[in-house]
Enzyme design. Sequence first.
Site, PDB file in Angstrom:
ATOM      1  N   ASP A   1       4.121 -58.320 -46.457  1.00  0.00           N
ATOM      2  CA  ASP A   1       3.664 -56.975 -46.763  1.00  0.00           C
ATOM      3  C   ASP A   1       4.924 -56.401 -47.662  1.00  0.00           C
ATOM      4  O   ASP A   1       6.130 -56.849 -47.177  1.00  0.00           O
ATOM      5  CB  ASP A   1       3.598 -56.083 -45.111  1.00  0.00           C
ATOM      6  CG  ASP A   1       2.524 -54.790 -45.669  1.00  0.00           C
ATOM      7  OD1 ASP A   1       1.522 -54.882 -45.184  1.00  0.00           O
ATOM      8  OD2 ASP A   1       3.250 -53.935 -46.390  1.00  0.00           O
TER       9      ASP A   1
ATOM     10  N   TYR B   1     -10.270 -48.767 -59.248  1.00  0.00           N
ATOM     11  CA  TYR B   1     -10.478 -49.452 -57.934  1.00  0.00           C
ATOM     12  C   TYR B   1     -11.513 -50.221 -58.042  1.00  0.00           C
ATOM     13  O   TYR B   1     -11.666 -51.631 -57.775  1.00  0.00           O
ATOM     14  CB  TYR B   1     -10.600 -48.717 -56.745  1.00  0.00           C
ATOM     15  CG  TYR B   1     -10.658 -48.982 -55.063  1.00  0.00           C
ATOM     16  CD1 TYR B   1      -9.588 -49.697 -54.605  1.00  0.00           C
ATOM     17  CD2 TYR B   1     -11.888 -49.048 -54.814  1.00  0.00           C
ATOM     18  CE1 TYR B   1      -9.782 -50.067 -53.522  1.00  0.00           C
ATOM     19  CE2 TYR B   1     -11.896 -49.769 -53.519  1.00  0.00           C
ATOM     20  CZ  TYR B   1     -10.895 -50.267 -52.748  1.00  0.00           C
ATOM     21  OH  TYR B   1     -10.959 -50.891 -51.648  1.00  0.00           O
TER      22      TYR B   1
ATOM     23  N   ASN C   1      -5.196 -59.382 -49.076  1.00  0.00           N
ATOM     24  CA  ASN C   1      -5.655 -58.255 -48.510  1.00  0.00           C
ATOM     25  C   ASN C   1      -5.034 -56.942 -49.114  1.00  0.00           C
ATOM     26  O   ASN C   1      -5.461 -56.145 -48.949  1.00  0.00           O
ATOM     27  CB  ASN C   1      -5.575 -58.431 -47.058  1.00  0.00           C
ATOM     28  CG  ASN C   1      -5.775 -56.894 -46.139  1.00  0.00           C
ATOM     29  OD1 ASN C   1      -6.894 -56.512 -46.124  1.00  0.00           O
ATOM     30  ND2 ASN C   1      -4.535 -56.403 -46.103  1.00  0.00           N
TER      31      ASN C   1
ATOM     32  N   ASP D   1       5.907 -58.236 -52.543  1.00  0.00           N
ATOM     33  CA  ASP D   1       5.537 -57.351 -53.439  1.00  0.00           C
ATOM     34  C   ASP D   1       4.357 -58.157 -54.297  1.00  0.00           C
ATOM     35  O   ASP D   1       4.848 -58.859 -55.212  1.00  0.00           O
ATOM     36  CB  ASP D   1       6.410 -56.755 -54.407  1.00  0.00           C
ATOM     37  CG  ASP D   1       5.634 -55.764 -55.278  1.00  0.00           C
ATOM     38  OD1 ASP D   1       4.424 -55.640 -55.513  1.00  0.00           O
ATOM     39  OD2 ASP D   1       6.556 -54.797 -55.729  1.00  0.00           O
TER      40      ASP D   1
ATOM     41  N   LYS E   1     -11.655 -54.261 -57.989  1.00  0.00           N
ATOM     42  CA  LYS E   1     -12.586 -55.256 -57.013  1.00  0.00           C
ATOM     43  C   LYS E   1     -13.591 -56.306 -57.599  1.00  0.00           C
ATOM     44  O   LYS E   1     -13.693 -57.092 -57.542  1.00  0.00           O
ATOM     45  CB  LYS E   1     -13.351 -54.363 -55.905  1.00  0.00           C
ATOM     46  CG  LYS E   1     -12.330 -53.424 -55.148  1.00  0.00           C
ATOM     47  CD  LYS E   1     -11.465 -54.371 -54.202  1.00  0.00           C
ATOM     48  CE  LYS E   1     -10.470 -53.783 -53.050  1.00  0.00           C
ATOM     49  NZ  LYS E   1      -9.715 -54.713 -52.495  1.00  0.00           N
TER      50      LYS E   1
HETATM   51  N1  LIG Z   1     -10.324 -49.376 -45.790  1.00  0.00           N
HETATM   52  C1  LIG Z   1     -11.368 -49.519 -46.378  1.00  0.00           C
HETATM   53  O1  LIG Z   1     -12.390 -48.810 -46.094  1.00  0.00           O
HETATM   54  C2  LIG Z   1     -11.760 -50.595 -47.326  1.00  0.00           C
HETATM   55  C3  LIG Z   1     -12.964 -50.747 -47.567  1.00  0.00           C
HETATM   56  C4  LIG Z   1     -13.126 -51.940 -48.417  1.00  0.00           C
HETATM   57  C5  LIG Z   1     -11.935 -52.773 -48.817  1.00  0.00           C
HETATM   58  N2  LIG Z   1     -10.830 -52.563 -48.329  1.00  0.00           N
HETATM   59  C6  LIG Z   1      -9.779 -53.244 -49.015  1.00  0.00           C
HETATM   60  O2  LIG Z   1      -9.067 -53.796 -47.719  1.00  0.00           O
HETATM   61  C7  LIG Z   1      -7.705 -53.963 -47.833  1.00  0.00           C
HETATM   62  C8  LIG Z   1      -6.914 -53.406 -47.035  1.00  0.00           C
HETATM   63  O3  LIG Z   1      -7.293 -51.827 -46.969  1.00  0.00           O
HETATM   64  P1  LIG Z   1      -6.586 -51.106 -45.703  1.00  0.00           P
HETATM   65  O4  LIG Z   1      -7.786 -50.084 -45.483  1.00  0.00           O
HETATM   66  O5  LIG Z   1      -6.173 -51.952 -44.520  1.00  0.00           O
HETATM   67  O6  LIG Z   1      -5.266 -50.386 -46.324  1.00  0.00           O
HETATM   68  P2  LIG Z   1      -4.059 -50.105 -45.837  1.00  0.00           P
HETATM   69  O7  LIG Z   1      -3.304 -49.006 -46.809  1.00  0.00           O
HETATM   70  O8  LIG Z   1      -4.255 -49.396 -44.145  1.00  0.00           O
HETATM   71  O9  LIG Z   1      -3.136 -51.291 -45.882  1.00  0.00           O
HETATM   72  C9  LIG Z   1      -2.915 -51.977 -46.882  1.00  0.00           C
HETATM   73  C10 LIG Z   1      -1.437 -52.814 -46.653  1.00  0.00           C
HETATM   74  O10 LIG Z   1      -1.072 -53.446 -47.928  1.00  0.00           O
HETATM   75  C11 LIG Z   1       0.176 -52.943 -48.089  1.00  0.00           C
HETATM   76  N3  LIG Z   1       0.599 -53.230 -49.432  1.00  0.00           N
HETATM   77  C12 LIG Z   1       0.420 -52.134 -50.538  1.00  0.00           C
HETATM   78  N4  LIG Z   1       0.815 -52.568 -51.803  1.00  0.00           N
HETATM   79  C13 LIG Z   1       1.535 -53.627 -51.634  1.00  0.00           C
HETATM   80  C14 LIG Z   1       2.056 -54.532 -52.425  1.00  0.00           C
HETATM   81  N5  LIG Z   1       2.329 -54.394 -53.576  1.00  0.00           N
HETATM   82  N6  LIG Z   1       2.474 -55.984 -51.770  1.00  0.00           N
HETATM   83  C15 LIG Z   1       2.275 -56.034 -50.770  1.00  0.00           C
HETATM   84  N7  LIG Z   1       1.696 -55.325 -49.522  1.00  0.00           N
HETATM   85  C16 LIG Z   1       1.125 -54.230 -50.111  1.00  0.00           C
HETATM   86  C17 LIG Z   1       0.714 -51.690 -47.522  1.00  0.00           C
HETATM   87  O11 LIG Z   1       2.119 -51.718 -47.179  1.00  0.00           O
HETATM   88  C18 LIG Z   1      -0.296 -52.039 -46.426  1.00  0.00           C
HETATM   89  O12 LIG Z   1       0.306 -52.351 -45.002  1.00  0.00           O
HETATM   90  C19 LIG Z   1      -7.484 -53.579 -49.281  1.00  0.00           C
HETATM   91  O13 LIG Z   1      -7.585 -54.838 -50.266  1.00  0.00           O
HETATM   92  C20 LIG Z   1      -8.841 -52.523 -49.585  1.00  0.00           C
HETATM   93  O14 LIG Z   1      -8.922 -52.427 -50.791  1.00  0.00           O
HETATM   94  C21 LIG Z   1     -10.711 -51.237 -47.482  1.00  0.00           C
END
Ligand SMILES: NC(=O)c1ccc[n+]([C@@H]2O[C@H](COP(=O)([O-])OP(=O)(O)OC[C@H]3O[C@@H](n4cnc5c(N)ncnc54)[C@H](O)[C@@H]3O)[C@@H](O)[C@H]2O)c1
Length: 264
Positions: A39, A157, A91, A64, A161
Site C-alpha cells: 500500500d 473512474y 486492488n 505507489d 475501470k
Molecule cells: N468500495 C466500493 O464500493 C467499490 C466498488 C467497486 C470497486 N471498488 C474497487 O475496489 C478497490 C478498493 O476500493 P476500497 O473501497 O477498498 O477503497 P479504499 O480507499 O478503502 O482502499 C484503497 C487502498 O488503496 C491504497 N492506494 C491508493 N492509491 C494508491 C497507490 N497509488 N499505490 C498504492 N496504494 C494506493 C489506499 O491507501 C487504500 O489503502 C478499488 O480499486 C475500487 O475502485 C470499490
Amino acid sequence: MEPSDFLGKTIIVTGAASGVGKAIATRFMNGGGDVVVADIDLNHAKETAESLNGAGTSYAVQVDVRDEQSVKSMVEYTLKNCDSLDVLVNNAGIFQKSIPSIEQSLEEWTRVMDVHVQGTYLCSKIAAVPMLEQKQGAIVNISSNAGFAAFPYRTGYSTAKAAINMLTKVFAIEWASDGVRVNAIAPNFVEKDRTIDRALGEETVRTIGGGADLDSILARTPTHRLTSLGSISESVAFLASDKIPDVTGAILPVDGGWTAYGYY
Ligand SMILES: NC(=O)c1ccc[n+]([C@@H]2O[C@H](COP(=O)([O-])OP(=O)(O)OC[C@H]3O[C@@H](n4cnc5c(N)ncnc54)[C@H](O)[C@@H]3O)[C@@H](O)[C@H]2O)c1
C-alpha cells in the site's frame, strides 16, 4: 474449518491496508498463503499485516502503483522474502467526486487514470515476469460495474475501470500459453461503512437528472443488497485458484445482478 487452498503460495494484494484489499488479504491469509500487504500508506499496511493470522507469513511493503521503480521494488522484495510470486491482486484504487465531464480538470482525470490504469498496467507487467518464468501465476484485477455501464459525472473512474477490463483481456491472451491467467471481478457498491456513507453523499452518486441514495441503489440491485466483502474475497480466491486453469480473460460481475438488470 479454514480452507488451506493457498498453502505455500505467495500473494501480493495492492491497496491492502484497508477496505476491499484488506478483506482479500485476510482471505488469502486464512487460506494458508504468504501475503504481501502492499500500500502507499506504509504505517497502515504494517498495522494490517500485523493483524492477519494464518499458517503463512504476512509482510508489509510500501508501493505507489503509479511508479515503475516502486512496483519493481515491491516485486523484488516479495521474491527475496518468499519462494515465488503466485498471485497478484490489483486492488489499489481511488474514487473521484461527481463532476460534469466538461468541468473535470485534466489533473483529476490524470489522478484517477494513473492509479487505476497505469497502476494495473505496471503491476501486472512487472509481476508477470517471474510468473512467466515459473510458468504459473494468476492476476486478479478489481474492476467495477462502472466499467460495464457508464457512470455519469465520473468520467475518469468509469473509463479507468473499462480500461482495466481490456487490460485484463489483453494480458490474458498474451500470457495464456505460459500458464499465467488474468481475470477480474466487477463489484457493485461495496458494503463497508465508509462506502455506504459515500453512497449516501449527494456529491458521490449523481445521476442524470437526479441523485442516487442508498435506497435507490438497493432498489436497482436485484438482490437488494450492496456487495459484501465476503462475496468479493471468495470470488477473488476462486479466480486465483490453480484449480481453474481454463478460466482466463474473464470479468466476473460480483454485483447482485446489477449489470444483468435491464430496467432502471
Ligand atoms: N468500495 C466500493 O464500493 C467499490 C466498488 C467497486 C470497486 N471498488 C474497487 O475496489 C478497490 C478498493 O476500493 P476500497 O473501497 O477498498 O477503497 P479504499 O480507499 O478503502 O482502499 C484503497 C487502498 O488503496 C491504497 N492506494 C491508493 N492509491 C494508491 C497507490 N497509488 N499505490 C498504492 N496504494 C494506493 C489506499 O491507501 C487504500 O489503502 C478499488 O480499486 C475500487 O475502485 C470499490
